[in-house]
Design a protein around this motif. Structure first.
Motif, mmCIF file in Angstrom:
data_model
loop_
_atom_site.group_PDB
_atom_site.id
_atom_site.type_symbol
_atom_site.label_atom_id
_atom_site.label_comp_id
_atom_site.label_asym_id
_atom_site.label_seq_id
_atom_site.Cartn_x
_atom_site.Cartn_y
_atom_site.Cartn_z
ATOM 1 N N MET A 1 0.842 -1.187 0.000
ATOM 2 C CA MET A 1 0.000 0.000 0.000
ATOM 3 C C MET A 1 0.881 1.241 0.000
ATOM 4 O O MET A 1 1.890 1.303 0.680
ATOM 5 N N LYS A 2 0.417 2.237 -0.780
ATOM 6 C CA LYS A 2 1.130 3.512 -0.799
ATOM 7 C C LYS A 2 0.506 4.412 0.274
ATOM 8 O O LYS A 2 -0.721 4.559 0.322
ATOM 9 N N ILE A 3 1.346 4.974 1.135
ATOM 10 C CA ILE A 3 0.847 5.854 2.191
ATOM 11 C C ILE A 3 1.380 7.268 1.938
ATOM 12 O O ILE A 3 2.582 7.449 1.727
ATOM 13 N N LEU A 4 0.478 8.261 1.927
ATOM 14 C CA LEU A 4 0.887 9.647 1.695
ATOM 15 C C LEU A 4 0.571 10.517 2.919
ATOM 16 O O LEU A 4 -0.428 10.297 3.603
ATOM 17 N N TYR A 5 1.458 11.481 3.171
ATOM 18 C CA TYR A 5 1.246 12.431 4.277
ATOM 19 C C TYR A 5 1.303 13.848 3.737
ATOM 20 O O TYR A 5 2.146 14.159 2.884
ATOM 21 N N PHE A 6 0.432 14.717 4.224
ATOM 22 C CA PHE A 6 0.420 16.104 3.757
ATOM 23 C C PHE A 6 0.451 17.105 4.911
ATOM 24 O O PHE A 6 0.092 16.774 6.037
ATOM 25 N N ALA A 7 0.879 18.316 4.582
ATOM 26 C CA ALA A 7 0.856 19.476 5.492
ATOM 27 C C ALA A 7 1.613 19.147 6.784
ATOM 28 O O ALA A 7 2.712 18.598 6.711
ATOM 29 N N TRP A 8 1.045 19.463 7.960
ATOM 30 C CA TRP A 8 1.858 19.322 9.176
ATOM 31 C C TRP A 8 2.166 17.863 9.513
ATOM 32 O O TRP A 8 3.138 17.572 10.209
ATOM 33 N N LEU A 9 1.367 16.919 9.016
ATOM 34 C CA LEU A 9 1.688 15.503 9.260
ATOM 35 C C LEU A 9 3.017 15.159 8.566
ATOM 36 O O LEU A 9 3.884 14.498 9.130
ATOM 37 N N LYS A 10 3.132 15.647 7.332
ATOM 38 C CA LYS A 10 4.360 15.454 6.550
ATOM 39 C C LYS A 10 5.559 16.111 7.248
ATOM 40 O O LYS A 10 6.620 15.518 7.386
ATOM 41 N N THR A 11 5.363 17.355 7.722
ATOM 42 C CA THR A 11 6.435 18.089 8.400
ATOM 43 C C THR A 11 6.886 17.345 9.647
ATOM 44 O O THR A 11 8.084 17.149 9.876
ATOM 45 N N LYS A 12 5.930 16.903 10.463
ATOM 46 C CA LYS A 12 6.267 16.231 11.721
ATOM 47 C C LYS A 12 6.923 14.874 11.491
ATOM 48 O O LYS A 12 7.892 14.513 12.155
ATOM 49 N N LEU A 13 6.375 14.109 10.545
ATOM 50 C CA LEU A 13 6.896 12.763 10.295
ATOM 51 C C LEU A 13 8.132 12.792 9.397
ATOM 52 O O LEU A 13 8.810 11.778 9.240
ATOM 53 N N GLN A 14 8.411 13.962 8.830
ATOM 54 C CA GLN A 14 9.519 14.133 7.891
ATOM 55 C C GLN A 14 9.488 13.087 6.788
ATOM 56 O O GLN A 14 10.491 12.447 6.458
ATOM 57 N N MET A 15 8.274 12.929 6.247
ATOM 58 C CA MET A 15 8.083 11.903 5.217
ATOM 59 C C MET A 15 6.878 12.317 4.384
ATOM 60 O O MET A 15 5.855 12.724 4.908
ATOM 61 N N THR A 16 7.001 12.222 3.057
ATOM 62 C CA THR A 16 5.858 12.565 2.211
ATOM 63 C C THR A 16 5.127 11.305 1.760
ATOM 64 O O THR A 16 3.951 11.330 1.478
ATOM 65 N N GLU A 17 5.871 10.185 1.721
ATOM 66 C CA GLU A 17 5.304 9.008 1.076
ATOM 67 C C GLU A 17 6.084 7.779 1.497
ATOM 68 O O GLU A 17 7.299 7.845 1.695
ATOM 69 N N GLU A 18 5.393 6.666 1.678
ATOM 70 C CA GLU A 18 6.090 5.399 1.928
ATOM 71 C C GLU A 18 5.247 4.251 1.391
ATOM 72 O O GLU A 18 4.059 4.428 1.112
ATOM 73 N N THR A 19 5.857 3.104 1.230
ATOM 74 C CA THR A 19 5.112 1.929 0.780
ATOM 75 C C THR A 19 5.163 0.872 1.860
ATOM 76 O O THR A 19 6.232 0.554 2.389
ATOM 77 N N ILE A 20 4.009 0.366 2.219
ATOM 78 C CA ILE A 20 3.898 -0.639 3.276
ATOM 79 C C ILE A 20 3.216 -1.861 2.672
ATOM 80 O O ILE A 20 2.158 -1.717 2.055
ATOM 81 N N PRO A 21 3.793 -3.045 2.812
ATOM 82 C CA PRO A 21 3.103 -4.211 2.252
ATOM 83 C C PRO A 21 1.836 -4.513 3.046
ATOM 84 O O PRO A 21 1.811 -4.356 4.270
ATOM 85 N N TRP A 22 0.784 -4.878 2.336
ATOM 86 C CA TRP A 22 -0.470 -5.219 3.009
ATOM 87 C C TRP A 22 -0.236 -6.419 3.922
ATOM 88 O O TRP A 22 0.514 -7.331 3.567
#
Lengths: 152, 83, 152, 83
Positions: free
Chosen positions: B1-22
């Motif tokens: 699964m592709k996981i996306l983060y935006f705005a302050w979630l992205k800033t806090k997690l220091q990540m815009t996108e990751e892939t996690i296997p189901w």
């Protein structure tokens, strides 16, 4: 029609393009949202808009379809920018065209109110000290959007 | 699964996108959020107040728990502030 | 500001002039009324507008003052043409600028609704057979204007 | 007094403007309208339905009977249809 773009746009040209050569339109309403130098009592020096490519276009298209279903619109345009913007620059443009002014006014107001609470854009403000902060959701925007629900 | 983060979630997690296997441990969005909270203090903080986190699956807002497949795109973001 | 003129106007240029160099405006709404090829089921080929010079300017100024009292407006422009107009040409333009979109939208809608029932303009339509006839007052315009009374 | 006519009143009366000396017979707008009706069949017709005739004195709408002076400007016109 919807457009999501980084570049600035020309309001007059967009209205012109939408109405040019047509003689059936009676009323055109435009709304432009601009980068203001103040927000919630804080001085703002610049704005950056993040969005969710793909979902943004989907949401804006849904909002446009909703407006076209509810009002008698001959044409409808939504342009929303993303990226960095200077003070005074336009952020968003909504244009509605209808045979009747009531439809054009209400549809444009609705489009803005729904866009504000549904389209995946996030504003980041810069202040004079060079700090950036994410703009918070407004209670007034939620209320403004809600009043269009009670109609349906 | 592709996981996306935006705005302050992205800033806090220091990540815009990751892939996690189901996996069978995360068959739906509720269990995915529960798992997120276990990934460390920053994740726990970001997902602590779900009132301010919106979830979209395949670029559509979800209301309530939603089943997930390996090819899904899941996005986490704060209430929108455009316009 | 109000302007009563025979000449056509440029919507984009008027918005540009009103917002140029300012960074305190958050929302700009424009309304343009255009000459339509149909009215009450009859084909229209042209329009001529008569007005009452002097009283027109007084009434438009009063309407502008009313709007500025009721809403938080940073600027406000009303342009209304008189004389002969071709199909598709603009007749009237209203622009409102405010820190908030609700004010800009409502004030522009109010200005148009009041102008329609108060400003001394009279439309004469031409049809394909070369006949001219004076346009009749609309019940819907009276209703639209009335709803702004109950607010006060 | 300067009297102005607009739109269909002007067309029917074939007159845009006239000057009438103030007289004791027409000290106010009600008596002026009564006098207008006596000026012939076209005037009588134009002023027969006062529901569709608006009156302005010195470029202001009047509501109810209004006193007139010799230097006043009186205008008669139908409900407005601009915008």
């Amino acid at each position: 029609m919807i457009r999501v773009q980084r570049d600035i746009f020309d309001i007059g040209k967009e209205i012109e393009t939408l109405t040019n050569g047509r003689t059936d339109i009676g009323a055109v309403v435009s709304f432009t949202g601009l980068v203001r130098d103040f927000n919630d009592g804080t001085k703002v020096t610049g704005l950056s808009l993040e969005h969710y490519p793909g979902m943004t276009e989907r949401e804006l298209s849904k909002i446009e379809d909703d407006a076209r279903e509810r009002w008698n619109l001959q044409d409808c345009l939504i342009i929303h920018r993303y990226g960095d913007m200077a003070l005074g620059e336009p952020i968003v443009l909504v244009i509605t065209a209808s045979p009747h002014r009531q439809d054009a006014f209400e549809a444009a107001h609705f489009l803005m109110d729904w866009l504000k609470t549904k389209a995946p854009f996030w504003k980041q403000e810069m202040n004079a000290s060079g700090e950036t902060n994410w703009v918070k959701e407004r209670e007034s925007d939620l209320k403004a959007a809600k009043r269009w629900n009670s109609d349906s | 699964m592709k996981i996306l983060y935006f705005a302050w979630l992205k800033t806090k997690l220091q990540m815009t996108e990751e892939t996690i296997p189901w996996s069978e441990e995360c068959p739906d969005t509720d269990s995915l959020v529960r798992w997120m909270k276990t990934r460390g203090p920053t994740f726990a903080e970001v997902f602590s107040d779900l009132e301010v986190v919106r979830v979209a699956v395949n670029q559509e807002y979800i209301t309530g728990n939603t089943a997930l497949k390996n090819e899904d795109e899941v996005a986490f973001f704060p209430p929108v502030t455009g316009g």
